[in-house]
Design a protein around this motif. Structure first.
Motif, PDB file in Angstrom:
ATOM      1  N   GLN A  35     -28.177  21.397 -16.615  1.00 39.16           N
ATOM      2  CA  GLN A  35     -29.187  21.587 -17.378  1.00 39.16           C
ATOM      3  C   GLN A  35     -29.064  22.045 -18.656  1.00 39.16           C
ATOM      4  OE1 GLN A  35     -31.968  19.965 -16.194  1.00 39.16           O
ATOM      5  NE2 GLN A  35     -30.812  19.449 -14.456  1.00 39.16           N
ATOM      6  N   ASP A  36     -28.485  23.270 -18.691  1.00 39.98           N
ATOM      7  CA  ASP A  36     -28.011  23.709 -20.258  1.00 39.98           C
ATOM      8  C   ASP A  36     -27.389  22.656 -21.093  1.00 39.98           C
ATOM      9  OD1 ASP A  36     -29.040  26.365 -19.138  1.00 39.98           O
ATOM     10  OD2 ASP A  36     -26.905  26.840 -18.502  1.00 39.98           O
ATOM     11  N   PHE A  38     -27.646  19.395 -20.767  1.00 39.48           N
ATOM     12  CA  PHE A  38     -28.461  18.278 -21.306  1.00 39.48           C
ATOM     13  C   PHE A  38     -29.653  18.858 -22.471  1.00 39.48           C
ATOM     14  CE2 PHE A  38     -28.702  17.515 -16.267  1.00 39.48           C
ATOM     15  CZ  PHE A  38     -27.536  16.641 -16.453  1.00 39.48           C
ATOM     16  N   ALA A  39     -30.042  20.113 -22.194  1.00 39.92           N
ATOM     17  CA  ALA A  39     -30.856  20.497 -23.219  1.00 39.92           C
ATOM     18  C   ALA A  39     -30.198  20.839 -24.552  1.00 39.92           C
ATOM     19  CB  ALA A  39     -31.464  22.177 -22.810  1.00 39.92           C
ATOM     20  N   GLU A  40     -28.911  21.558 -24.444  1.00 42.99           N
ATOM     21  CA  GLU A  40     -28.172  21.456 -25.982  1.00 42.99           C
ATOM     22  C   GLU A  40     -27.935  20.309 -26.586  1.00 42.99           C
ATOM     23  OE1 GLU A  40     -26.433  24.205 -28.752  1.00 42.99           O
ATOM     24  OE2 GLU A  40     -27.409  24.648 -26.904  1.00 42.99           O
ATOM     25  N   GLN A  42     -29.793  17.727 -26.135  1.00 49.50           N
ATOM     26  CA  GLN A  42     -30.884  17.130 -26.515  1.00 49.50           C
ATOM     27  C   GLN A  42     -30.931  15.692 -25.956  1.00 49.50           C
ATOM     28  OE1 GLN A  42     -32.154  17.589 -30.778  1.00 49.50           O
ATOM     29  NE2 GLN A  42     -32.404  19.753 -30.181  1.00 49.50           N
ATOM     30  N   SER A  44     -31.095  13.204 -22.079  1.00 49.67           N
ATOM     31  CA  SER A  44     -31.637  13.292 -20.639  1.00 49.67           C
ATOM     32  C   SER A  44     -30.333  13.286 -19.838  1.00 49.67           C
ATOM     33  CB  SER A  44     -32.247  12.008 -20.235  1.00 49.67           C
ATOM     34  OG  SER A  44     -31.252  10.916 -20.391  1.00 49.67           O
ATOM     35  N   SER A  45     -30.605  13.619 -18.451  1.00 46.34           N
ATOM     36  CA  SER A  45     -29.396  13.582 -17.593  1.00 46.34           C
ATOM     37  C   SER A  45     -28.609  12.218 -17.451  1.00 46.34           C
ATOM     38  CB  SER A  45     -29.867  14.085 -16.469  1.00 46.34           C
ATOM     39  OG  SER A  45     -30.838  13.270 -15.592  1.00 46.34           O
TER      40      SER A  45
END
Length: 196
Positions: A35-36, A38-40, A42, A44-45
């Motif tokens: 999840q970290d 994916f967020a970094e 920007q 989607s999985s």
């Protein structure tokens, strides 16, 4: 569905790896979740998983990217000596490692990869294969230097190459622990140890 170009795929892959480098440097491998990542990045999985099935695959890709340039440099030196000594070859590899550390934190990530390789047998084998590649290239340089009388002939080239390969992890460790300022003189020291 429109066809995606190779350039687009390469850029997306590099976007993901750049994000992974940042978050791994910040949090370490174990404290970083997918999840970290994916967020970094920007993304989607699904976008990330199209390129990497797991965090371990990203770790390996980062290690390969870091070492690929060193292997290519050593292969180039082995093929095209141009009077360069083993010291010059190691100095050039050291300078490349320093550049990569400045660009993307290779030293700190390298230490983390080694630690992870002790835990993960697949990563260990992949990393060992990369290091064997460097050792093979250095052994060829050693053979040439032995034939020219610049290195002792009584020692197997692979054994001397093993000792010389150990220089690069030492450089990486010093960069990670002390930073670039304290390791600035290492390339010149290598040239002095094994002059042309």
């Amino acid at each position: 569905m429109p066809k995606v170009s190779d350039e687009y795929r390469d850029a997306r892959r590099e976007q993901i790896l750049a994000a992974a480098r940042r978050v791994f440097r910040r949090n370490g491998f174990h404290a970083t979740s997918m999840q970290d990542l994916f967020a970094e990045a920007q993304l989607s999985s699904g976008a990330v998983y199209r390129y990497f099935r797991s965090k371990d695959e990203m770790v390996l890709a980062i290690a390969e990217d870091g070492i690929r340039g060193v292997i290519a440099l050593m292969a180039s030196v082995a093929r095209d000596r141009d009077g360069r000594s083993i010291g010059e070859a190691l100095a050039a590899a050291t300078e490349l490692v320093r550049e990569k550390d400045e660009q993307d934190g290779l030293a700190g990530l390298g230490i983390q990869v080694w630690g992870e390789a002790l835990r993960n047998p697949d990563l260990r084998e992949s990393f060992a294969t990369m290091l064997r590649g460097i050792k093979t290239e250095i052994a060829e340089v050693v053979r040439q230097d032995q034939a020219a009388g610049r290195l002792p002939a009584g020692v197997p080239p692979e054994d001397l190459a093993g000792v010389l390969v150990a220089v690069l992890p030492g450089v990486i460790l010093q960069l990670a622990m002390f930073g670039p300022k304290e390791s600035a003189g290492l390339p010149d020291a290598l040239r002095a140890l094994w002059p042309a």
